[in-house]
Design a protein around this motif. Structure first.
Motif, PDB file in Angstrom:
ATOM      1  N   TYR A   1      -2.900  56.769  63.040  1.00 48.13           N
ATOM      2  CA  TYR A   1      -3.867  57.452  62.186  1.00 48.13           C
ATOM      3  C   TYR A   1      -4.264  58.797  62.802  1.00 48.13           C
ATOM      4  CZ  TYR A   1      -7.719  58.192  58.970  1.00 48.13           C
ATOM      5  OH  TYR A   1      -8.538  58.721  58.016  1.00 48.13           O
TER       6      TYR A   1
ATOM      7  N   ARG B   1     -14.658  68.786  62.763  1.00 44.17           N
ATOM      8  CA  ARG B   1     -15.941  68.214  62.343  1.00 44.17           C
ATOM      9  C   ARG B   1     -15.899  66.692  62.273  1.00 44.17           C
ATOM     10  NH1 ARG B   1     -19.663  70.945  59.252  1.00 44.17           N
ATOM     11  NH2 ARG B   1     -19.597  69.370  57.610  1.00 44.17           N
ATOM     12  N   HIS B   2     -14.773  66.155  61.807  1.00 40.79           N
ATOM     13  CA  HIS B   2     -14.830  64.745  61.419  1.00 40.79           C
ATOM     14  C   HIS B   2     -13.862  63.822  62.123  1.00 40.79           C
ATOM     15  CE1 HIS B   2     -17.629  65.920  58.410  1.00 40.79           C
ATOM     16  NE2 HIS B   2     -16.749  66.700  57.771  1.00 40.79           N
TER      17      HIS B   2
ATOM     18  N   GLN C   1     -13.491  62.386  65.056  1.00 49.88           N
ATOM     19  CA  GLN C   1     -14.036  61.221  65.755  1.00 49.88           C
ATOM     20  C   GLN C   1     -14.581  60.196  64.769  1.00 49.88           C
ATOM     21  OE1 GLN C   1     -13.664  60.294  68.696  1.00 49.88           O
ATOM     22  NE2 GLN C   1     -12.663  62.201  69.293  1.00 49.88           N
ATOM     23  N   ALA C   2     -15.388  60.670  63.819  1.00 48.93           N
ATOM     24  CA  ALA C   2     -16.007  59.753  62.864  1.00 48.93           C
ATOM     25  C   ALA C   2     -14.954  59.051  62.020  1.00 48.93           C
ATOM     26  CB  ALA C   2     -16.976  60.531  61.967  1.00 48.93           C
ATOM     27  N   MET C   3     -13.919  59.800  61.650  1.00 51.58           N
ATOM     28  CA  MET C   3     -12.878  59.199  60.819  1.00 51.58           C
ATOM     29  C   MET C   3     -12.111  58.134  61.579  1.00 51.58           C
ATOM     30  SD  MET C   3     -11.586  62.564  58.776  1.00 51.58           S
ATOM     31  CE  MET C   3     -10.388  61.820  57.675  1.00 51.58           C
TER      32      MET C   3
ATOM     33  N   GLN D   1     -13.293  56.380  63.982  1.00 51.84           N
ATOM     34  CA  GLN D   1     -14.205  55.244  64.129  1.00 51.84           C
ATOM     35  C   GLN D   1     -14.216  54.415  62.841  1.00 51.84           C
ATOM     36  OE1 GLN D   1     -15.835  54.386  66.968  1.00 51.84           O
ATOM     37  NE2 GLN D   1     -16.298  52.540  65.780  1.00 51.84           N
ATOM     38  N   THR D   2     -14.309  55.128  61.719  1.00 51.96           N
ATOM     39  CA  THR D   2     -14.310  54.454  60.430  1.00 51.96           C
ATOM     40  C   THR D   2     -13.028  53.656  60.248  1.00 51.96           C
ATOM     41  OG1 THR D   2     -15.517  56.346  59.600  1.00 51.96           O
ATOM     42  CG2 THR D   2     -14.624  54.828  57.965  1.00 51.96           C
TER      43      THR D   2
ATOM     44  N   ASN E   1     -13.114  50.539  62.275  1.00 55.85           N
ATOM     45  CA  ASN E   1     -13.973  49.525  61.649  1.00 55.85           C
ATOM     46  C   ASN E   1     -13.250  48.826  60.506  1.00 55.85           C
ATOM     47  OD1 ASN E   1     -15.954  50.275  63.359  1.00 55.85           O
ATOM     48  ND2 ASN E   1     -17.127  51.437  61.862  1.00 55.85           N
ATOM     49  N   LEU E   2     -12.595  49.663  59.659  1.00 58.87           N
ATOM     50  CA  LEU E   2     -11.866  49.100  58.526  1.00 58.87           C
ATOM     51  C   LEU E   2     -10.761  48.173  59.010  1.00 58.87           C
ATOM     52  CD1 LEU E   2     -11.481  52.240  56.237  1.00 58.87           C
ATOM     53  CD2 LEU E   2     -12.804  50.173  55.721  1.00 58.87           C
TER      54      LEU E   2
ATOM     55  N   ALA F   1     -12.021  44.952  60.131  1.00 63.82           N
ATOM     56  CA  ALA F   1     -12.461  44.133  59.006  1.00 63.82           C
ATOM     57  C   ALA F   1     -11.318  43.352  58.360  1.00 63.82           C
ATOM     58  CB  ALA F   1     -13.147  45.024  57.969  1.00 63.82           C
TER      59      ALA F   1
ATOM     60  N   ARG G   1      -2.598  46.399  52.573  1.00 57.49           N
ATOM     61  CA  ARG G   1      -3.427  46.998  51.536  1.00 57.49           C
ATOM     62  C   ARG G   1      -4.235  48.162  52.117  1.00 57.49           C
ATOM     63  NH1 ARG G   1      -6.932  42.760  49.201  1.00 57.49           N
ATOM     64  NH2 ARG G   1      -5.149  41.542  48.529  1.00 57.49           N
TER      65      ARG G   1
ATOM     66  N   HIS H   1      -3.986  52.170  51.085  1.00 64.02           N
ATOM     67  CA  HIS H   1      -5.196  52.885  50.686  1.00 64.02           C
ATOM     68  C   HIS H   1      -5.396  54.131  51.565  1.00 64.02           C
ATOM     69  CE1 HIS H   1      -9.202  53.777  49.469  1.00 64.02           C
ATOM     70  NE2 HIS H   1      -9.742  53.421  50.635  1.00 64.02           N
ATOM     71  N   ILE H   2      -5.233  53.930  52.903  1.00 71.98           N
ATOM     72  CA  ILE H   2      -5.460  55.018  53.855  1.00 71.98           C
ATOM     73  C   ILE H   2      -4.488  56.179  53.604  1.00 71.98           C
ATOM     74  CG2 ILE H   2      -5.092  55.660  56.291  1.00 71.98           C
ATOM     75  CD1 ILE H   2      -7.696  54.311  56.088  1.00 71.98           C
TER      76      ILE H   2
ATOM     77  N   ASP I   1      -5.286  57.979  50.430  1.00 72.64           N
ATOM     78  CA  ASP I   1      -6.523  58.740  50.655  1.00 72.64           C
ATOM     79  C   ASP I   1      -6.243  59.984  51.496  1.00 72.64           C
ATOM     80  OD1 ASP I   1      -9.515  59.016  50.998  1.00 72.64           O
ATOM     81  OD2 ASP I   1      -8.888  58.754  53.086  1.00 72.64           O
TER      82      ASP I   1
ATOM     83  N   TYR J   1     -19.582  55.344  57.657  1.00 69.06           N
ATOM     84  CA  TYR J   1     -18.960  54.043  57.416  1.00 69.06           C
ATOM     85  C   TYR J   1     -19.877  53.164  56.578  1.00 69.06           C
ATOM     86  CZ  TYR J   1     -16.623  49.621  58.361  1.00 69.06           C
ATOM     87  OH  TYR J   1     -15.980  48.424  58.236  1.00 69.06           O
TER      88      TYR J   1
ATOM     89  N   PRO K   1     -11.469  57.018  54.476  1.00 66.71           N
ATOM     90  CA  PRO K   1     -12.169  57.887  55.430  1.00 66.71           C
ATOM     91  C   PRO K   1     -12.035  59.371  55.074  1.00 66.71           C
ATOM     92  CG  PRO K   1     -10.586  56.450  56.566  1.00 66.71           C
ATOM     93  CD  PRO K   1     -10.489  56.139  55.112  1.00 66.71           C
TER      94      PRO K   1
ATOM     95  N   TYR L   1     -15.365  61.759  54.076  1.00 62.94           N
ATOM     96  CA  TYR L   1     -15.900  62.900  54.832  1.00 62.94           C
ATOM     97  C   TYR L   1     -15.732  64.214  54.074  1.00 62.94           C
ATOM     98  CZ  TYR L   1     -17.147  59.884  58.586  1.00 62.94           C
ATOM     99  OH  TYR L   1     -17.749  58.909  59.303  1.00 62.94           O
TER     100      TYR L   1
ATOM    101  N   ARG M   1     -20.474  58.936  68.022  1.00 64.57           N
ATOM    102  CA  ARG M   1     -19.330  59.079  67.138  1.00 64.57           C
ATOM    103  C   ARG M   1     -19.723  59.347  65.702  1.00 64.57           C
ATOM    104  NH1 ARG M   1     -14.396  55.452  68.731  1.00 64.57           N
ATOM    105  NH2 ARG M   1     -14.150  56.282  70.831  1.00 64.57           N
TER     106      ARG M   1
END
Lengths: 897, 112
Positions: A11, A25-26, A28-30, A32-33, A36-37, A40, A50, A54-55, A58, B29, B47, B51, B77
């Motif tokens: 990813y 900007r994003h 790190q957050a992406m 992390q997200t 998490n996904l 899950a 699936r 989706h990823i 997207d 998230y 994601p 964003y 994060r």
């Protein structure tokens, strides 16, 4: 996607395809997200697949959106740039129109600099950068014989002793053994036959070359065909060059198939080459027709007479080094197999363009360097102009700064101005280049290889644009930064003078200008002195009052040797009887600029030398009248008297160098040498010694040389001779009568190349003259520009100190004391500039060394003269503005305040 | 200063705003999960789109990130977001419009 760690890595890689700003900007957050996904899904396959579908969907959606946005943002930024540039340009053009004197001075200065640089580049582009006009010229080579003991019996027309011709025997061995690395190897030799069947016999310049020549060059005929290896065995065919077709055959469209008579034999014209075709690119450059070269079987085996120039085309994928290695191996084998002829003989391999370019490269490099120095001086001058204007525009700058113009905005505005001035200058410079192209071509045509052409192609235009922009940046950068640092506060407090750094930069620039001008002046001075040395140099023969004329017997050369001698005597007597003629002589090769034949010899009274290390001398064949006609000075013994016959032992008149080298400390008269390296070679007896005279080139050192009488030399005396006529004020009528009387004797003789000894010496020094003229012109330009620069800065300083000067004058200071203080200030610029310039001059001298003749690169007289000239010019540039300042009425100045 | 351009409120943007309407700040998230839950998977943010959408809303001045939320270890994060006043106004206006549409639809018995 087995482990989550791998998934994250994948990813992360995917995210790299997003625009950098978004990622920053994003990311790190992406990540992390994503993790998490991923957690899950609980590691189960179906949800994982699936998730990935989706990823990825997207991601593509996001990437598309983000890049589209990025694209529009960039475009917007560019729009801003162009808008600003447009408004800056408009402002600049308005400003330039408002200040015509500034515009004219700045644009003219830059135009001169750019024109110089562009003309120099045009020459570089037309010579050094121009490929030879053949198919894939980079794989064409020239092969030369090198001799550890100098050339033997060779027509050494070239200045470098390391580029000698070879013999047919060697050529054939080279050709056979180098076949793996060379596609074609050809040999050529000049051939200047007399063509009969016209009004007057005409001597033509041609080249005999082996059948592979045109195949090697890969150039087809413009009309008809060229000769190929399929023509072997039928050498009586002829390919014409465009110029000869136009000149001799009047551009006859029916020329192919025509039979012509050359040296009494019939040749068929089979083709005409295109207009731009020339071959060879060095040495026999005037060749205008090409004829196959063949040998008799016994001539093919001979290895002594070296007269062939060899060319080849390297096979694809073979390097020059590989060819060199191969040729070295061949040469070593030949040295072993034929030690009697090949001892010390090697092979030199070069690109075909190299021999021609190596002659002009130093001059072109030097002149280009000087042109760039001149351009730098021009740039400093314009920078100074801009700086002075910056001082005058302080109000404008202060207001703009106060209104919130950023530093970068002001720099941009000022750089735009500089660049516009530079581009206008560049355009004017290019115009000047186009206007000067004709005269420059004429000026430099003698210096350049025949294959060069001064075309104004896209590269020249690109260069002019590039160098203009570069010049704009160079002269714009300091003023722009100074302008941007203008302190609003300081201005408002009433501190209107330029900043200290502004003055420092201005004075620094003037110092640099002076230093550069000194270097250029020294260069010009050294070249001038070298040229004067060369023209005043005593060549050992008459410098004037001598006319030479080449005679070629052509077909009538088939007559007997004795008959020919009679012809010479008759011609001599006829010419001597003409009015104004003092002496007449014959020689096979005139000194300076003609062929030089060499022979090795063995001194009878000395121990036998190791084979291959025998001394070598240049020899010429002349008749009894020659020494007087050309003006040789006899030091000892006598010249030939015409009574020598081929039954007697050979008689020799040797030069001083040969006498001193061979029999140091004793008289050379009646000494004997064995000519050639064969044990049974002829024994020559010395009957006279003459003062050294120029041989191949005026500036090269004189080596051993001897003359041999024509009456004893039926073998080396070929069909071409030069008749030398000495006399005071020889009239054109006399010379016409001379021609007519020779033609009355033999109508098949061609008479060509009538020249005076002055013109021979003039041609010989043309390279020196041209480089001196060019560098002298550049140096003069540099001197003028730096004087203007100095004048400008001192005027500016004087203007700044107007108030101080006014007060001093009001208090009773004399004009003299004001001038003195001005001079003191000027000397703080001139003396360091001169000192730096002298150091630079030492480098320039070193750089010029290859062009100098009997002048040291650090010649003290030249350096002193340059310092003097510069001193006088700076004095003038100082006194004028200072005088003006001291003459101003103090009342006016004080009222202004 | 010019008024930031108002993005067209797509369902995704609308749901994000709605999500933040509660008086607490949320991280990306969290928003993603909540939107998915509320719409029963009908609006599914990845994601990237999440964003991207947050960027657009922030640019339009409808939401703002909260610089420092000392919430344990994930603070490094994650950005936390909340609605700006402008965002609240926009959300209520949009919802109002939707409410009118829903009312109309009900009058014509499109829905019950």
């Amino acid at each position: 996607m087995t482990s989550p760690r791998k998934g994250i890595r994948f990813y992360r890689a995917l995210l790299q395809t997003l625009p950098a700003a978004f990622r920053a900007r994003h990311e790190q957050a992406m990540l992390q997200t994503f993790s998490n996904l991923s957690e899950a899904t609980g590691g189960k396959s179906l949800p994982k697949i699936r998730l990935w579908l989706h990823i990825i969907a997207d991601h593509f959606k996001t990437a598309g959106r983000a890049w589209t946005r990025e694209f529009f943002r960039r475009k917007e930024r560019r729009h801003g740039f162009w808008d600003a540039l447009f408004s800056d340009s408009r402002l600049t053009l308005w400003m330039l129109r408002r200040n015509p004197s500034f515009t004219i001075i700045a644009v003219t200065t830059i135009a001169l600099g750019i024109a110089g640089a562009t003309i120099a580049f045009t020459v570089v582009n037309g010579t050094l950068l121009r490929p030879l006009p053949y198919d894939t010229p980079e794989s064409l080579v020239a092969l030369f014989q090198t001799e550890s003991n100098g050339p033997r019996l060779s027509a050494a027309g070239l200045s470098s002793p390391q580029r000698n011709p070879t013999s047919p025997g060697n050529f054939l061995e080279w050709q056979r053994d180098a076949a793996e690395v060379l596609d074609v190897m050809t040999a050529a030799t000049p051939w200047n036959p007399v063509m009969t069947g016209l009004d007057r016999p005409d001597r033509l310049n041609g080249l005999r070359a082996t059948y592979g020549l045109f195949e090697m060059l890969g150039v087809p005929a413009a009309m008809g065909r060229t000769f190929t290896r399929a023509d072997e065995g039928s050498p009586h065919i002829l390919v014409l060059g465009h110029e000869m077709w136009q000149g001799v055959f009047g551009g006859d469209p029916q020329v192919v198939g025509l039979n012509v008579n050359l040296d009494g034999e019939t040749y068929e014209v089979i083709g005409v080459m295109p207009a731009e075709f020339r071959f060879p690119p060095f040495w026999a450059v005037e060749a205008g027709m090409w004829v196959p070269l063949e040998w008799e079987p016994d001539a093919a085996a001979q290895r002594r007479a070296a007269f062939l120039r060899v060319f080849g085309r390297i096979k694809p994928g073979v390097s020059l080094e590989a060819l060199e290695a191969r040729m070295d191996a061949i040469a070593s084998r030949l040295e072993e197999d034929y030690s009697w002829s090949n001892a010390g003989i090697g092979v030199r391999v070069e690109h075909l363009s190299e021999p021609g370019l190596s002659v002009v490269r130093p001059t072109i490099t030097i002149v280009s360097g000087f042109v760039l120095i001149l351009l730098l001086i021009a740039c400093s001058n314009v920078a100074n102009l801009l700086l002075s204007r910056g001082a005058a525009r302080q109000t404008e700058l202060a207001i703009r700064g106060a209104l919130g113009a950023s530093q970068s905005r002001i720099i941009r505005q000022w750089m735009t101005e500089s660049l516009i001035v530079a581009v206008l200058g560049g355009a004017a410079g290019l115009g000047l280049t186009i206007a000067l192209k004709g005269p420059v071509s004429v000026l430099v045509s003698d210096l350049l290889p025949v294959t060069s052409a001064l075309d104004l192609d896209y590269r020249v235009f690109g260069f002019a644009l590039g160098i203009s922009v570069l010049a704009g940046v160079i002269f714009g950068i300091a003023p722009s930064f100074l302008a941007s640092r203008q302190q609003v506060g300081a201005f408002l407090r009433g501190n209107h003078t330029t900043t200290g750094s502004g003055n420092r930069i201005k004075t620094g620039l003037v110092m640099v200008e002076i230093a550069l001008a000194v270097s250029l002046l020294t260069g010009a001075g050294l070249l001038t002195k070298s040229f004067i040395q060369l023209t005043n140099h005593d060549p050992g023969f008459s410098r004037k009052g001598v006319v030479a004329l080449d005679l070629s017997f052509g077909a009538s050369a088939n007559g007997q040797w004795e008959e020919r001698l009679v012809t010479y005597r008759t011609i001599s007597r006829k010419l001597e009887s003409l009015p104004g003629v003092a002496a007449v002589g014959f020689v096979n090769h005139m000194p300076v600029g003609s062929d030089m034949w060499g022979v090795r010899y063995v001194v009878q009274s000395a121990p036998v030398p190791v084979p291959g290390s025998e001394p070598r001398a240049t020899f010429r064949v002349a008749d009894h009248g020659y020494a007087q006609a050309i003006g040789l000075t006899l030091l000892e013994g006598r010249w030939f008297d015409g009574s020598e016959t081929s039954e007697d032992d050979p008689t020799l008149v040797i030069n001083q160098t040969m006498a001193n080298e061979t029999w140091p400390g004793e008289s050379a008269i009646d000494q004997t040498i064995r000519l050639g390296t064969d044990d049974d070679g002829p024994i020559g007896r010395v009957i006279g010694v003459y003062r050294d005279a120029g041989q191949g080139q005026l500036r090269s050192e004189v080596g051993a040389e001897f003359y041999h009488p024509v009456t004893q030399d039926p073998t080396t005396w070929n069909t071409d001779v030069t008749v030398v006529i000495a006399g005071v004020d020889l009239e054109a009528a006399t010379l016409t009568a001379a021609r007519e009387s020779i033609w009355r004797l033999d109508s098949e003789v061609s008479l060509t190349n009538m020249r005076t000894i002055e013109s021979v010496l003039h041609t010989e020094t043309s390279r020196e003259r041209t480089s001196m003229a060019i560098v002298g012109g550049l140096a003069f330009g540099a001197l003028v520009l730096s004087a203007i620069g100095l004048y400008g800065v001192l005027s500016f300083i004087a203007a700044q100190r107007k108030r101080e000067i006014g007060v001093r004058v009001a208090l009773g200071a004399s004009t003299g004391s004001i001038l003195r203080s001005g001079l003191k200030r000027a000397m703080t610029l001139v003396i360091p500039g001169l000192a730096i310039g002298m150091v630079g001059s030492l480098a320039v001298g070193r750089f010029l060394e290859s062009l100098l003749w009997q002048v040291a690169p650090a010649d003290p007289a030249t350096f002193g003269a340059v310092a003097l000239v510069l001193g006088i010019v700076s004095l003038g540039a100082t006194i004028i503005p200072m005088r003006r300042a001291s003459k101003t009425d103090p009342a006016i100045i004080l009222r202004e305040e | 200063m010019t008024k930031p351009k108002q993005p067209r409120l797509t369902p995704a943007l609308f749901h994000i705003l709605l999500c933040l309407a509660e008086e607490e700040e949320k991280h990306g998230y969290g928003i993603m999960l909540e939107v998915r839950e509320r719409t029963a998977g009908a609006v599914k943010l990845g994601p990237g789109s999440l964003y991207w959408s947050l960027d657009r809303l922030e640019e339009a001045g409808l939401i703002e990130p909260i610089p420092e939320v000392a919430s344990a270890d994930d603070a490094k994060r994650r950005n936390y977001y909340r609605l700006t006043t402008r965002g609240k106004v926009t959300l209520s206006e949009e919802t109002q419009k939707l409410a009118i549409i829903v009312e109309l639809a009900r009058e014509r018995a499109v829905i019950e």
